[in-house]
Design an enzyme around this catalytic site. Structure first.
Site, mmCIF file in Angstrom:
data_model
loop_
_atom_site.group_PDB
_atom_site.id
_atom_site.type_symbol
_atom_site.label_atom_id
_atom_site.label_comp_id
_atom_site.label_asym_id
_atom_site.label_seq_id
_atom_site.Cartn_x
_atom_site.Cartn_y
_atom_site.Cartn_z
ATOM 1 N N ASP A 1 2.555 -7.557 -6.529
ATOM 2 C CA ASP A 1 2.391 -6.110 -6.657
ATOM 3 C C ASP A 1 1.905 -5.748 -8.051
ATOM 4 O O ASP A 1 1.011 -4.912 -8.213
ATOM 5 C CB ASP A 1 3.733 -5.393 -6.420
ATOM 6 C CG ASP A 1 3.892 -4.861 -5.013
ATOM 7 O OD1 ASP A 1 3.226 -5.380 -4.099
ATOM 8 O OD2 ASP A 1 4.706 -3.932 -4.819
ATOM 9 N N GLU B 1 -0.949 0.065 3.296
ATOM 10 C CA GLU B 1 -1.655 -0.324 2.079
ATOM 11 C C GLU B 1 -3.111 -0.676 2.394
ATOM 12 O O GLU B 1 -4.043 -0.101 1.836
ATOM 13 C CB GLU B 1 -0.943 -1.532 1.462
ATOM 14 C CG GLU B 1 -1.698 -2.281 0.383
ATOM 15 C CD GLU B 1 -1.075 -3.650 0.162
ATOM 16 O OE1 GLU B 1 -0.362 -3.790 -0.838
ATOM 17 O OE2 GLU B 1 -1.313 -4.579 0.980
#
Length: 382
Positions: free
Chosen positions: A267, A71
C-alpha cells in the site's frame, strides 16, 4: 512563455514531460503510452488486466487474487478518462454501479471493496481509496465528455459518492463517514480509528472543493490542508518511507487482526506517487520536494530485484517486495517533485522497464500506467 515554476499545472495548464526532458521524442513517448494502454486492455495477454463482460460491462482483474476490487475499478476509470477512452470508462462504471455500489443500509452509495468476476460480492465493506478515485474520475468524465442518462450522469454520481463520504450515518442508517470529522483525515475503512498514508490525495480534495456539493466545499479545502500536513508526520524524516497504516498523528497503527502493517510495504508505495502528483498539480507544499528526494535517495542503490519490505527507518526484511515493478513506478513518479541527483536515474530506469507479467501483475501494472501517464505529462486535470 516561461512556465511559472512556483505554480502547479492547475494554475498554468502546463504539464512536464520528464521523458522528453531526458531525451525521448514526443512521438516515442506517446507511442509507449498508447501501446501500454492497448496491452493492458488485452493486446498482450501476458500483461492484460482488463476483461470485457457482455455488451456493456468490463472489469480490472486482480490477477493475484482472482477478484475485482473497487481500487482497480476506480483506477481503471481514471486511466480511461485520461486516455479519452469513453467505452472502457462506461463499461467499468456500469459494472461498478451494478454489482459493487450499495443501494441502501449503512454503506449506501459506497462500493463493496471486492467481488467475484461475475459480480457476486465477497465483502460488503468499502475501502475509501476506491471512493475517492471513483469521484474524481467521474468529475473528469463530466468535463471531457458531458453527462448522459443515469448511470452516466457522471457529476451527480460523483457528488452522491462524496456526500456519503462526508455525511454517512447522519440519517440514522448506522453508517460511518469515510473521513474523520474531527481531523478531516481519510480513514482506512469507515469504522476504523486510523488512516492509511497512501490514501491521502490532497490534490483530489482541492478539486472536490470546486465540484462537490456547495455545502461541503469548505470541508474538502480543510481536508486537503489536513492531508498535506499529515504526510509530514507519516513519512520518516530520514528515509521518506511511510507505514501501511498510521494513526491520525502519523505514528504507525497497532498490529491488526489481519496482520502487522506498521512497515513499508505494498500500500505504502503509492504515497510517493501521490506526493509527486500533488506537487505537479498544485505545488502547495515545498516539503514534498525534500520528501521525494529522500525516498529516491533511499532506493537509489537498491536493485529492483532486491526490493523488500522495510521498517519505516529503513531496515530490510528477508521478505521480498510483492510488487517490485509497482515500487519502481512510484519511485519514478516521485521525480515529479524531486530535484535531487536521482531524478533522471529513476525516470530512465522506469522507461527501460516493461509492464509486469505473471500472476501478480495487476497492482504493479496499475501503478506502472499511472507513472507512465504522469511522467509523460499526460495525467491531467479535466
Amino acid at each position: 512563455m516561461k512556465t511559472d515554476v512556483h505554480k502547479g499545472a492547475f494554475y498554468t495548464g502546463e504539464y512536464r514531460n520528464l521523458f522528453e526532458e531526458i531525451g525521448y521524442s514526443e512521438e516515442a513517448v506517446q507511442g509507449k503510452l498508447k501501446q501500454a494502454w492497448s496491452d493492458l486492455l488485452g493486446d498482450n495477454s501476458e500483461v492484460q488486466i482488463y476483461y470485457p463482460m457482455g455488451d456493456d460491462k468490463g472489469y480490472l482483474l486482480d490477477t493475484g487474487n482472482i477478484d475485482v476490487r473497487s481500487e482497480g475499478m476506480s483506477y481503471g476509470m481514471m486511466m480511461a478518462v485520461q486516455m479519452n477512452d469513453k467505452e472502457i470508462f462506461d463499461r467499468l462504471w456500469n459494472f461498478s454501479v451494478t454489482y459493487m455500489q450499495h443501494k441502501e443500509g449503512r454503506y449506501k452509495d459506497y462500493f463493496a471493496w471486492h467481488c467475484k468476476t461475475d459480480g457476486t460480492r465477497l465483502s460488503q465493506g468499502p475501502a475509501p481509496d476506491g471512493e475517492e478515485f471513483f469521484a474524481l474520475a467521474l468529475f473528469f468524465a463530466t468535463n471531457r465528455w458531458g453527462d448522459g442518462p443515469e448511470p452516466y450522469n457522471y457529476s451527480e454520481q460523483a457528488r452522491r459518492i462524496l456526500r456519503a463520504c462526508v455525511h454517512q450515518g447522519e440519517d440514522g442508517n448506522g453508517g460511518d463517514p469515510m473521513w474523520d470529522p474531527a481531523t478531516k483525515l481519510i480513514k482506512f475503512v469507515p469504522e476504523s480509528l486510523f488512516s492509511d498514508p497512501s490514501y491521502h490525495l490532497p490534490h483530489f480534495y482541492d478539486l472536490f472543493a470546486l465540484w462537490a456539493d456547495e455545502e461541503d466545499r469548505p470541508f474538502w479545502k480543510e481536508a486537503a490542508k489536513a492531508s498535506r500536513a499529515y504526510l509530514h508526520t507519516a513519512c520518516h524524516p530520514e528515509t521518506g518511507l511511510s507505514p501501511e497504516y498510521a494513526n491520525y498523528d502519523g505514528t504507525p497503527a497497532a498490529v491488526q487482526r489481519h496482520g502487522d502493517f506498521r512497515h513499508f510495504y505494498s500500500d505504502a508505495y503509492r504515497t510517493a506517487a501521490n506526493i509527486g502528483l500533488d506537487w505537479a498539480w498544485f505545488r502547495e507544499d515545498p516539503w514534498q520536494v525534500e520528501q521525494s528526494n529522500r525516498i529516491q535517495q533511499f532506493f537509489r542503490n537498491i536493485d529492483v530485484n532486491d526490493y523488500r519490505r522495510y521498517t519505516i527507518d529503513g531496515k530490510p526484511f528477508e521478505e521480498p517486495a510483492l510488487h517490485p515493478i509497482g515500487l519502481l513506478a512510484t519511485n519514478a513518479m516521485a521525480s515529479l517533485a524531486a530535484d535531487g541527483p536521482d531524478v533522471e536515474h529513476f525516470v530512465q530506469l522506469f522507461w527501460n522497464t516493461p509492464l509486469r507479467t505473471g500472476e501478480r501483475r495487476y497492482y504493479d501494472n496499475c501503478l506502472y500506467f499511472f507513472s507512465l501517464l504522469a511522467l509523460s505529462g499526460s495525467y491531467r486535470i479535466y
